[in-house]
Design a protein around this motif. Structure first.
Motif, PDB file in Angstrom:
ATOM      1  N   CYS A 102      -8.445   1.435   3.357  1.00 33.11           N
ATOM      2  CA  CYS A 102      -8.302   0.517   2.230  1.00 33.11           C
ATOM      3  C   CYS A 102      -7.834  -0.853   2.722  1.00 33.11           C
ATOM      4  CB  CYS A 102      -7.302   1.097   1.231  1.00 33.11           C
ATOM      5  SG  CYS A 102      -6.846  -0.001  -0.131  1.00 33.11           S
ATOM      6  N   CYS A 147      -8.246  -0.196  -4.432  1.00 32.68           N
ATOM      7  CA  CYS A 147      -8.274   1.002  -3.582  1.00 32.68           C
ATOM      8  C   CYS A 147      -6.877   1.512  -3.251  1.00 32.68           C
ATOM      9  CB  CYS A 147      -9.056   0.748  -2.304  1.00 32.68           C
ATOM     10  SG  CYS A 147      -8.372  -0.525  -1.205  1.00 32.68           S
ATOM     11  N   ILE A 164      -3.989   5.938  -2.714  1.00 35.96           N
ATOM     12  CA  ILE A 164      -3.353   6.319  -1.452  1.00 35.96           C
ATOM     13  C   ILE A 164      -2.026   7.015  -1.719  1.00 35.96           C
ATOM     14  CG2 ILE A 164      -2.434   5.458   0.736  1.00 35.96           C
ATOM     15  CD1 ILE A 164      -4.430   3.179   0.564  1.00 35.96           C
ATOM     16  N   ARG A 165      -1.794   8.125  -1.034  1.00 34.68           N
ATOM     17  CA  ARG A 165      -0.566   8.901  -1.171  1.00 34.68           C
ATOM     18  C   ARG A 165      -0.027   9.254   0.207  1.00 34.68           C
ATOM     19  NH1 ARG A 165      -1.503   7.271  -5.420  1.00 34.68           N
ATOM     20  NH2 ARG A 165      -1.603   8.339  -7.454  1.00 34.68           N
ATOM     21  N   THR A 167       2.044   4.533   2.959  1.00 38.09           N
ATOM     22  CA  THR A 167       1.641   3.929   4.225  1.00 38.09           C
ATOM     23  C   THR A 167       2.864   3.431   4.971  1.00 38.09           C
ATOM     24  OG1 THR A 167      -0.447   3.258   3.209  1.00 38.09           O
ATOM     25  CG2 THR A 167       0.147   2.174   5.268  1.00 38.09           C
ATOM     26  N   ILE A 208       0.847  -1.194   0.000  1.00 34.12           N
ATOM     27  CA  ILE A 208       0.000   0.000   0.000  1.00 34.12           C
ATOM     28  C   ILE A 208       0.881   1.243   0.000  1.00 34.12           C
ATOM     29  CG2 ILE A 208      -1.804   1.253   1.224  1.00 34.12           C
ATOM     30  CD1 ILE A 208      -2.942  -1.288   2.197  1.00 34.12           C
ATOM     31  N   THR A 265      -5.142   1.147   7.579  1.00 31.32           N
ATOM     32  CA  THR A 265      -5.774   2.109   6.686  1.00 31.32           C
ATOM     33  C   THR A 265      -7.177   1.642   6.330  1.00 31.32           C
ATOM     34  OG1 THR A 265      -4.974   0.994   4.687  1.00 31.32           O
ATOM     35  CG2 THR A 265      -3.521   2.647   5.694  1.00 31.32           C
TER      36      THR A 265
END
Length: 497
Positions: free
Chosen positions: A449, A470, A474-475, A440, A437, A447
């Protein structure tokens, strides 16, 4: 990892936790447990203990009461296979964080019981705690000899055979709990050190495992904390690169990497005596801000990308001899209450399973060229020179091979269990998939997701067709470029999008 109890600068493989609650329960488990009462567990959960021999081989002498909490499934049509939550550390008590587990794992609890057991030596299962009673600024400059003296005092005062607290013994305990509660098949979730525990359980009791989730993998042959300087350096390098590729961060904090190295070099040569205020108690005084403190603060902060968004700003202030922000980062998580990290159990695991395989030359090699050197591993390695060591079979270090459906998860920015460890373990699990991910840190399952993926995987019982789309959205959280936070007028740079 430093051997300083309770303080956030004491780095342990600490996992972000998860949770849930409800009305139904496996009939056989209800017969053996009672509704929880008190402030340490949800009142709608079930609590109890299972007594086991400390020495499982001889089955004689001291006995231990393993603390158990079951968060019952919310649905009247619950599934028969619960989720067993394996905590991190090593040294964290799973049952002690039941409320947190309920909050994060509520989606899983909809259909399944969640079982939390304080592993022997943690929580309320004969805890091997060793906390400092010093609540002053002096703790930040505590000499190693003082820390080691406290450990030796604790060691001599335990009502325990410290050679009997290894992961293998604890996972045999866990299978006793499974049988005691009447579950034939279980799902396991392990985070951080809990992944090592989960792998050992898979090897020894895999016929009772329906699915396994390994989040932030710390395999049995990891050699804690040998690779910690290398892996923390990787996470810091990613942060430095992301700042350089982010227009607001680059403009506000140019040359972040050289600035951090210059600050560390200065603290190594001549650590300043600085005036600070204790972030929690308000005590005012002076501390000597040493390089080892800076190294441990940065390492601990990198666990969370949200918190590490502050690192460039705090480094900027520290370069001007303002270390108050750095001290605030060091104190994150310090509530003044008792710790849920049993240092004695942590050392009983690491000193038996890892330290004997880490030679001084290995430590020197792996820390060479890093900003952290031995600052984040020295104290723990030295403590293992006098800590009792349990027996560990050679097969413990062999790769775990299993056909049990397994979801391996890694945070791309994790400073302690980066994706490389997950890849290594997944290679020997043919029914697994490895989900990394982005943006993260430590334990990706915390998270939104990650939780959705975990729930879908456990429901399906297979990695086939698992929807992981998903993760693409995410960033890393934006960097703080002022006391007000990120720059609200600019988005992320092209490189960071």
């Amino acid at each position: 990892m430093a051997v300083v109890s309770r303080r956030p600068v004491a780095l342990a493989l600490v996992v972000v936790t998860l949770a849930a609650c409800g009305p139904t329960q496996t009939p056989s488990a209800i017969d053996r447990l009672a509704p929880c009462s008190g402030d340490d567990a949800p009142t709608d959960a079930y609590c109890g203990t299972l007594t086991v021999f400390e020495n499982r081989d001889t089955r004689q002498g001291r006995q231990l009461d393993l603390n158990i909490i079951v968060l019952p499934a919310l649905s009247p049509d619950s599934k028969p296979d619960p989720l067993f939550f394996l905590a991190g550390g090593p040294g964290q008590g799973a049952a002690q964080i039941s409320s947190l587990v309920r909050d994060l794992f509520r989606r899983v609890q909809t259909d399944r019981d969640i079982v939390l057991v304080d592993q022997r030596g943690t929580g309320r299962s004969n805890p091997l705690n060793c906390e400092s009673t010093d609540d002053s600024l002096a703790i930040f400059n505590e000499p190693e000899e003082v820390s080691f003296a406290r450990l030796k005092t604790c060691m001599s005062g335990y009502d325990a055979d410290l050679t009997q607290y290894t992961t293998t013994i604890a996972m045999d305990d866990l299978d006793d709990v499974r049988a005691y509660l009447g579950y034939e098949q279980i799902n396991i979730y392990g985070g951080s050190y809990g992944t090592r525990a989960g792998l050992v359980y898979l090897r020894r009791h895999g016929d009772h495992v329906r699915t396994a989730v390994l989040d932030g993998v710390a395999p049995t042959d990891m050699g804690l904390p040998l690779y910690f300087p290398r892996d923390v350096q990787r996470a810091l390098d990613l942060l430095i690169d992301d700042c350089a590729n982010d227009t607001p961060c680059r403009a506000t904090y140019p040359d972040l990497g050289p600035r951090i190295h210059a600050l560390m070099d200065r603290l190594e040569r001549n650590p300043p005596l600085v005036a600070v205020t204790h972030p929690r108690t308000g005590e005012r005084g002076e501390i000597r801000f040493e390089a080892r403190l800076l190294a441990n603060v940065i390492a601990g902060t990198l666990y969370s990308p949200m918190v590490s968004a502050l690192i460039p700003a705090v480094i900027e202030r520290a370069a001007q001899n303002d270390f108050q922000g750095m001290l605030a980062l060091a104190s994150i998580g310090d509530t003044g209450g008792p710790s849920n990290m049993s240092i004695g159990m942590q050392l009983s695991v690491i000193c038996a399973e890892d330290a004997p395989r880490v030679m001084a030359a290995d430590a020197e090699r792996e820390s060479a060229g890093t900003l952290f050197g031995e600052h984040v591993m020295r104290s723990q390695r030295l403590a293992c020179e006098f800590w009792p060591k349990g027996a560990v079979a050679e097969e413990f270090y062999e790769p775990v091979r299993s056909t049990v459906p397994t979801l391996v998860m890694s945070g791309a920015l994790d400073p302690v269990t980066p994706p490389g460890w997950g890849e290594q373990v997944a290679a020997h699990l043919p029914a697994s998939t490895h989900v990394v991910i982005p943006g993260t840190g430590h334990t990706a399952g915390a998270t939104g997701c990650g939780i959705r993926i975990i729930r879908a995987f456990i429901d399906a019982g297979t990695v086939d067709g698992l929807d992981t789309t998903c993760v693409a959205g995410i960033r890393r959280p934006p960097f703080f470029v002022s006391p007000a936070g990120p720059d609200p007028t600019q988005g992320r740079s092209e490189a960071a999008r």
